[in-house]
Design a protein around this motif. Sequence first.
Motif, PDB file in Angstrom:
ATOM      1  N   ASN A  71      -1.624  -5.867   8.054  1.00 26.51           N
ATOM      2  CA  ASN A  71      -2.336  -5.862   6.784  1.00 26.51           C
ATOM      3  C   ASN A  71      -1.391  -5.426   5.665  1.00 26.51           C
ATOM      4  N   ILE A  72      -1.719  -5.837   4.460  1.00 22.81           N
ATOM      5  CA  ILE A  72      -0.997  -5.435   3.255  1.00 22.81           C
ATOM      6  C   ILE A  72      -2.049  -4.996   2.253  1.00 22.81           C
ATOM      7  N   THR A  73      -1.877  -3.801   1.697  1.00 20.26           N
ATOM      8  CA  THR A  73      -2.809  -3.339   0.675  1.00 20.26           C
ATOM      9  C   THR A  73      -2.014  -2.904  -0.550  1.00 20.26           C
ATOM     10  N   GLN A  74      -2.609  -3.087  -1.707  1.00 21.71           N
ATOM     11  CA  GLN A  74      -1.944  -2.672  -2.941  1.00 21.71           C
ATOM     12  C   GLN A  74      -2.287  -1.215  -3.222  1.00 21.71           C
ATOM     13  N   ALA A  75      -1.289  -0.455  -3.648  1.00 25.14           N
ATOM     14  CA  ALA A  75      -1.480   0.950  -4.014  1.00 25.14           C
ATOM     15  C   ALA A  75      -1.347   1.052  -5.529  1.00 25.14           C
ATOM     16  N   GLY A  76      -2.453   1.112  -6.200  1.00 26.82           N
ATOM     17  CA  GLY A  76      -2.437   1.154  -7.661  1.00 26.82           C
ATOM     18  C   GLY A  76      -1.755  -0.073  -8.229  1.00 26.82           C
ATOM     19  N   ASN A  77      -1.042   0.117  -9.323  1.00 29.25           N
ATOM     20  CA  ASN A  77      -0.306  -0.980  -9.957  1.00 29.25           C
ATOM     21  C   ASN A  77       1.186  -0.876  -9.713  1.00 29.25           C
ATOM     22  N   TYR A  78       1.585  -0.086  -8.715  1.00 28.99           N
ATOM     23  CA  TYR A  78       3.009   0.193  -8.569  1.00 28.99           C
ATOM     24  C   TYR A  78       3.599  -0.046  -7.184  1.00 28.99           C
ATOM     25  N   ALA A  79       2.772  -0.342  -6.176  1.00 23.91           N
ATOM     26  CA  ALA A  79       3.332  -0.406  -4.823  1.00 23.91           C
ATOM     27  C   ALA A  79       2.443  -1.192  -3.868  1.00 23.91           C
ATOM     28  N   LEU A  80       3.030  -1.492  -2.710  1.00 22.54           N
ATOM     29  CA  LEU A  80       2.300  -2.054  -1.582  1.00 22.54           C
ATOM     30  C   LEU A  80       2.366  -1.064  -0.431  1.00 22.54           C
ATOM     31  N   LYS A  81       1.305  -1.044   0.357  1.00 26.35           N
ATOM     32  CA  LYS A  81       1.318  -0.310   1.613  1.00 26.35           C
ATOM     33  C   LYS A  81       1.289  -1.365   2.706  1.00 26.35           C
ATOM     34  N   LEU A  82       2.310  -1.340   3.555  1.00 25.37           N
ATOM     35  CA  LEU A  82       2.424  -2.305   4.637  1.00 25.37           C
ATOM     36  C   LEU A  82       1.952  -1.667   5.936  1.00 25.37           C
ATOM     37  N   HIS A  83       1.075  -2.358   6.634  1.00 28.42           N
ATOM     38  CA  HIS A  83       0.531  -1.882   7.902  1.00 28.42           C
ATOM     39  C   HIS A  83       1.177  -2.723   9.007  1.00 28.42           C
ATOM     40  N   PHE A  84       2.128  -2.134   9.717  1.00 24.47           N
ATOM     41  CA  PHE A  84       2.878  -2.850  10.746  1.00 24.47           C
ATOM     42  C   PHE A  84       2.114  -2.847  12.062  1.00 24.47           C
ATOM     43  N   ASP A  85       2.359  -3.873  12.888  1.00 20.07           N
ATOM     44  CA  ASP A  85       1.630  -3.965  14.145  1.00 20.07           C
ATOM     45  C   ASP A  85       2.145  -3.022  15.228  1.00 20.07           C
ATOM     46  N   ASP A  86       3.176  -2.226  14.924  1.00 20.00           N
ATOM     47  CA  ASP A  86       3.609  -1.191  15.872  1.00 20.00           C
ATOM     48  C   ASP A  86       2.952   0.153  15.552  1.00 20.00           C
ATOM     49  N   GLY A  87       1.983   0.129  14.617  1.00 18.00           N
ATOM     50  CA  GLY A  87       1.242   1.330  14.272  1.00 18.00           C
ATOM     51  C   GLY A  87       1.775   2.065  13.050  1.00 18.00           C
ATOM     52  N   HIS A  88       2.961   1.712  12.581  1.00 14.24           N
ATOM     53  CA  HIS A  88       3.541   2.392  11.420  1.00 14.24           C
ATOM     54  C   HIS A  88       2.845   1.908  10.146  1.00 14.24           C
ATOM     55  N   SER A  90       2.859   4.387   7.185  1.00 16.72           N
ATOM     56  CA  SER A  90       3.086   5.400   6.149  1.00 16.72           C
ATOM     57  C   SER A  90       4.242   4.945   5.272  1.00 16.72           C
ATOM     58  N   GLY A  91       4.235   5.394   4.058  1.00 17.46           N
ATOM     59  CA  GLY A  91       5.276   4.998   3.112  1.00 17.46           C
ATOM     60  C   GLY A  91       4.782   3.908   2.183  1.00 17.46           C
ATOM     61  N   LEU A  92       4.986   4.114   0.905  1.00 14.95           N
ATOM     62  CA  LEU A  92       4.597   3.122  -0.096  1.00 14.95           C
ATOM     63  C   LEU A  92       5.837   2.390  -0.583  1.00 14.95           C
ATOM     64  N   TYR A  93       5.761   1.077  -0.592  1.00 13.08           N
ATOM     65  CA  TYR A  93       6.853   0.220  -1.046  1.00 13.08           C
ATOM     66  C   TYR A  93       6.633  -0.073  -2.524  1.00 13.08           C
ATOM     67  N   SER A  94       7.246   0.726  -3.377  1.00 13.45           N
ATOM     68  CA  SER A  94       7.086   0.532  -4.818  1.00 13.45           C
ATOM     69  C   SER A  94       7.703  -0.806  -5.222  1.00 13.45           C
ATOM     70  N   TRP A  95       7.267  -1.322  -6.370  1.00 13.95           N
ATOM     71  CA  TRP A  95       7.846  -2.584  -6.868  1.00 13.95           C
ATOM     72  C   TRP A  95       9.353  -2.418  -7.035  1.00 13.95           C
ATOM     73  N   ASN A  96       9.788  -1.251  -7.518  1.00 16.86           N
ATOM     74  CA  ASN A  96      11.222  -0.985  -7.686  1.00 16.86           C
ATOM     75  C   ASN A  96      11.946  -1.044  -6.340  1.00 16.86           C
ATOM     76  N   TYR A  97      11.378  -0.403  -5.338  1.00 16.35           N
ATOM     77  CA  TYR A  97      12.018  -0.353  -4.022  1.00 16.35           C
ATOM     78  C   TYR A  97      12.075  -1.748  -3.391  1.00 16.35           C
ATOM     79  N   LEU A  98      10.987  -2.497  -3.484  1.00 15.89           N
ATOM     80  CA  LEU A  98      10.969  -3.857  -2.929  1.00 15.89           C
ATOM     81  C   LEU A  98      12.005  -4.750  -3.616  1.00 15.89           C
ATOM     82  N   TYR A  99      12.097  -4.640  -4.929  1.00 12.85           N
ATOM     83  CA  TYR A  99      13.061  -5.464  -5.664  1.00 12.85           C
ATOM     84  C   TYR A  99      14.489  -5.081  -5.280  1.00 12.85           C
TER      85      TYR A  99
END
Length: 133
Positions: A71-88, A90-99
């Motif tokens: 699953n992928i969920t948006q965290a506010g207007n600044y990041a994505l939260k990625l839900h990996f199939d290995d159970g991980h 945690s951690g927000l992928y900010s737009w800055n970090y993804l870029y």
Amino acid sequence: MNAPTSSNAPTPTRVHYHKQARELELGYATGESFRLPVEFLRVYSPSAEVRGHGGDTAVLQVGKKDVGLQNITQAGNYALKLHFDDGHDSGLYSWNYLYDLAQHQTDYWQNYLQRLEAAGASREPASIQFKQL
């Protein structure tokens, strides 16, 4: 390795998960488009579990070659939260970090492969040996 972040990164206008290829595609208003492998995103997770709690406490991620996204969920207007199939998840992928990951994907990936080799570790998931009786 803690990847630096760009402070003025654009916000994606399109986010698409290619399930078969296990790649997250980010599209931008400029016409730029990047496809980031899920394995790459997992091993460079911004979570404390992966990056550590400061200093040289990062934990090398191994056996993540076949990881996918549930699953992928948006965290506010600044990041994505990625839900990996290995159970991980945690951690927000900010737009800055993804870029930043997209811009430096080749260098970061080579660094990861070098660290794996130096540790004598593998991208392959751990396997269980079965013995037929």
